[in-house]
Write an enzyme that holds these catalytic residues in place. Structure first.
Site, mmCIF file in Angstrom:
data_model
loop_
_atom_site.group_PDB
_atom_site.id
_atom_site.type_symbol
_atom_site.label_atom_id
_atom_site.label_comp_id
_atom_site.label_asym_id
_atom_site.label_seq_id
_atom_site.Cartn_x
_atom_site.Cartn_y
_atom_site.Cartn_z
ATOM 1 N N LYS A 98 95.801 -9.725 16.768
ATOM 2 C CA LYS A 98 94.741 -8.728 16.722
ATOM 3 C C LYS A 98 94.248 -8.438 18.132
ATOM 4 O O LYS A 98 94.265 -9.341 18.956
ATOM 5 C CB LYS A 98 93.572 -9.175 15.822
ATOM 6 C CG LYS A 98 93.288 -10.678 15.720
ATOM 7 C CD LYS A 98 92.873 -11.483 16.905
ATOM 8 C CE LYS A 98 91.715 -11.112 17.721
ATOM 9 N NZ LYS A 98 91.373 -12.144 18.732
ATOM 10 N N ARG A 166 91.205 -12.906 28.506
ATOM 11 C CA ARG A 166 90.078 -12.117 27.990
ATOM 12 C C ARG A 166 89.174 -11.590 29.092
ATOM 13 O O ARG A 166 88.349 -10.721 28.855
ATOM 14 C CB ARG A 166 89.260 -12.979 27.018
ATOM 15 C CG ARG A 166 90.032 -13.310 25.745
ATOM 16 C CD ARG A 166 89.522 -14.569 25.081
ATOM 17 N NE ARG A 166 90.344 -14.968 23.949
ATOM 18 C CZ ARG A 166 91.507 -15.632 24.043
ATOM 19 N NH1 ARG A 166 91.983 -15.981 25.225
ATOM 20 N NH2 ARG A 166 92.194 -15.950 22.972
HETATM 21 N N1 LIG Z 1 94.618 -14.554 14.970
HETATM 22 C C1 LIG Z 1 93.812 -15.427 15.571
HETATM 23 O O1 LIG Z 1 93.089 -16.185 14.923
HETATM 24 C C2 LIG Z 1 93.821 -15.506 17.080
HETATM 25 C C3 LIG Z 1 93.197 -16.574 17.727
HETATM 26 C C4 LIG Z 1 93.257 -16.641 19.115
HETATM 27 C C5 LIG Z 1 93.899 -15.629 19.831
HETATM 28 N N2 LIG Z 1 94.433 -14.577 19.154
HETATM 29 C C6 LIG Z 1 95.089 -13.465 19.876
HETATM 30 O O2 LIG Z 1 96.341 -13.941 20.340
HETATM 31 C C7 LIG Z 1 96.653 -13.350 21.590
HETATM 32 C C8 LIG Z 1 96.930 -14.456 22.591
HETATM 33 O O3 LIG Z 1 95.787 -15.262 22.731
HETATM 34 P P1 LIG Z 1 95.919 -16.757 23.339
HETATM 35 O O4 LIG Z 1 94.566 -17.312 23.396
HETATM 36 O O5 LIG Z 1 96.949 -17.508 22.605
HETATM 37 O O6 LIG Z 1 96.395 -16.395 24.826
HETATM 38 P P2 LIG Z 1 97.308 -17.191 25.853
HETATM 39 O O7 LIG Z 1 97.386 -18.640 25.508
HETATM 40 O O8 LIG Z 1 96.828 -16.806 27.196
HETATM 41 O O9 LIG Z 1 98.751 -16.592 25.576
HETATM 42 C C9 LIG Z 1 99.137 -15.302 25.926
HETATM 43 C C10 LIG Z 1 100.626 -15.322 26.264
HETATM 44 O O10 LIG Z 1 101.006 -14.009 26.613
HETATM 45 C C11 LIG Z 1 102.105 -14.085 27.523
HETATM 46 N N3 LIG Z 1 101.868 -13.112 28.604
HETATM 47 C C12 LIG Z 1 102.635 -12.026 28.859
HETATM 48 N N4 LIG Z 1 102.180 -11.353 29.906
HETATM 49 C C13 LIG Z 1 101.092 -12.004 30.345
HETATM 50 C C14 LIG Z 1 100.206 -11.792 31.437
HETATM 51 N N5 LIG Z 1 100.349 -10.751 32.262
HETATM 52 N N6 LIG Z 1 99.209 -12.668 31.606
HETATM 53 C C15 LIG Z 1 99.024 -13.709 30.760
HETATM 54 N N7 LIG Z 1 99.856 -13.967 29.711
HETATM 55 C C16 LIG Z 1 100.887 -13.121 29.514
HETATM 56 C C17 LIG Z 1 102.186 -15.509 28.033
HETATM 57 O O11 LIG Z 1 103.355 -16.073 27.491
HETATM 58 P P3 LIG Z 1 104.636 -16.448 28.412
HETATM 59 O O12 LIG Z 1 104.114 -16.775 29.782
HETATM 60 O O13 LIG Z 1 105.227 -17.607 27.712
HETATM 61 O O14 LIG Z 1 105.524 -15.246 28.414
HETATM 62 C C18 LIG Z 1 100.969 -16.189 27.450
HETATM 63 O O15 LIG Z 1 101.230 -17.514 27.072
HETATM 64 C C19 LIG Z 1 95.472 -12.459 21.948
HETATM 65 O O16 LIG Z 1 95.753 -11.138 21.551
HETATM 66 C C20 LIG Z 1 94.334 -13.000 21.100
HETATM 67 O O17 LIG Z 1 93.389 -12.003 20.738
HETATM 68 C C21 LIG Z 1 94.416 -14.511 17.809
#
Ligand SMILES: NC(=O)c1ccc[n+]([C@@H]2O[C@H](COP(=O)([O-])OP(=O)(O)OC[C@H]3O[C@@H](n4cnc5c(N)ncnc54)[C@H](OP(=O)(O)O)[C@@H]3O)[C@@H](O)[C@H]2O)c1
Length: 328
Positions: A98, A166
């Site tokens: 989302k 974020r």
């Molecule tokens: N449904 C839910 O309950 C829920 C809960 C929390 C978060 N979310 C959503 O899930 C998504 C990810 O959240 P998260 O907290 O898991 O984030 P996160 O740990 O920062 O993960 C994001 C991933 O995106 C990839 N990525 C690609 N381009 C990037 C860039 N320029 N900068 C940083 N990361 C990049 C990276 O994977 P690689 O480096 O491995 O390519 C990174 O591990 C968001 O959209 C958030 O709103 C949903």
């Protein structure tokens, strides 16, 4: 019997590791992880090895894998739209985190693109799939709190680590798209899609150029009202309360109920005292994944809630006056 839907994951994201992949493992008859991609190959290899699946050092390489039927996309919000499009053009069904995109127009365009290619695009907004919310809806339908008058919903989290996705405007950061969409979705779930934004405010961080939180007041048919708050600059709050002419229902930990947790739902009806309902634990991530698999199997993917949610998020943004939030 149909073989499990074969999933690939784009990005070794915290939410994938912590919630989605463990949930996927609980529905082996319906879905199976087959590949993981990361911008950094060793990161993909580490996670892929844990699951005994293929690793790719680029997202494009995973999309070229014909043995991947569907992509789970947990990227930063601003990258959802561009990568959803690439997944769809590669012929993959998509379960994206989302929100699906940063605005309503892109959301609609992507849902149309998916439908035009007979592919399913769905949003991993999991909380509505927890059975506790259907129990709440049944109580409302039975008239246990009388005529529904209002919903008050909050999703606020403490400040995130510096450098978090974020806080990055270029990646679609900000609290409205990260936390705000949950109370918006709660309003849609219980008050329906006829809501209009009356007023809204966002706390803007002038240094990072993202909103750190906000409030919105929405009104629906018959004068029913929703008061929403969201933020990533204060204490943890995660609940909603429905108030009717003769009672109320309060759901604690409403948006992030862990699979092992007993639901925390209180009903106050008529002149009776408030009491906790006896409800069973549920895995909202597994239920959401199952629903996605069912949509792929049947070819029926409504998408309406994601569209309404995106429209309301747009309206909250444009109705908002900005106050200044603190910056580190
Ligand atoms: N449904 C839910 O309950 C829920 C809960 C929390 C978060 N979310 C959503 O899930 C998504 C990810 O959240 P998260 O907290 O898991 O984030 P996160 O740990 O920062 O993960 C994001 C991933 O995106 C990839 N990525 C690609 N381009 C990037 C860039 N320029 N900068 C940083 N990361 C990049 C990276 O994977 P690689 O480096 O491995 O390519 C990174 O591990 C968001 O959209 C958030 O709103 C949903």
């Amino acid at each position: 019997m149909l073989s499990p839907l074969r999933f690939g994951v784009l990005g070794v994201a915290d939410i994938a590791v912590r919630r989605t992949l463990p949930a996927l493992a609980t529905i082996p008859g319906e879905a199976a992880l087959v590949a993981v991609a990361s911008r950094v190959l060793p990161r993909a290899v580490e996670l892929a090895d844990e699951h005994g699946v293929r690793a790719y050092g680029s997202y494009a390489a995973l999309l070229a894998d014909p043995a991947v039927d569907a992509v789970y996309l947990p990227l930063p919000a601003g990258l959802h739209g561009p990568w959803i499009e690439r997944c769809l053009l590669a012929g993959k069904h998509v379960l994206a985190e989302k929100p699906l995109a940063v605005d309503h127009a892109t959301t609609v365009r992507l849902l149309r693109l998916a439908a035009g290619r007979s592919l399913v695009l769905a949003e991993n907004m999991t909380f509505p799939f927890h059975s506790q919310h259907a129990a709440v809806s049944r109580l409302v339908a039975q008239g246990r709190i009388g005529e529904l008058c209002s919903l008050h919903a909050s999703f606020c989290v403490p400040p995130r680590p510096d450098g978090d996705i974020r806080y990055q405007a270029a990646l679609g950061g900000g609290s409205l798209l990260d936390q705000g969409v949950y109370p918006v979705r709660a309003a849609l779930l219980h008050l329906g899609s006829g809501l209009r934004v009356d007023s809204a405010a966002l706390r803007h961080d002038p240094v990072r150029d993202v909103d750190l939180g906000g409030t919105a007041r929405l009104r629906g048919p018959g004068g029913v009202e929703a008061r929403l708050e969201f933020g990533m600059d204060g204490e943890y709050r995660c609940h909603y309360e429905l108030t009717g002419t003769r009672g109320s229902i309060r759901v604690e930990r409403a948006f992030t109920t862990p699979p092992e947790m007993t639901p925390q739902v209180w009903l106050q009806s008529g002149s009776g005292a408030s009491h906790a309902l006896e409800l069973g634990a549920d895995d909202q991530f597994a239920r959401c994944l199952s629903a996605f698999v069912a949509q792929v199997r049947t070819g029926v993917a409504p998408g309406g809630d994601s569209r309404h949610q995106a429209a309301l998020a747009d309206d909250i943004r444009s109705a908002s006056y900005l106050t200044s939030g603190s910056s580190l």
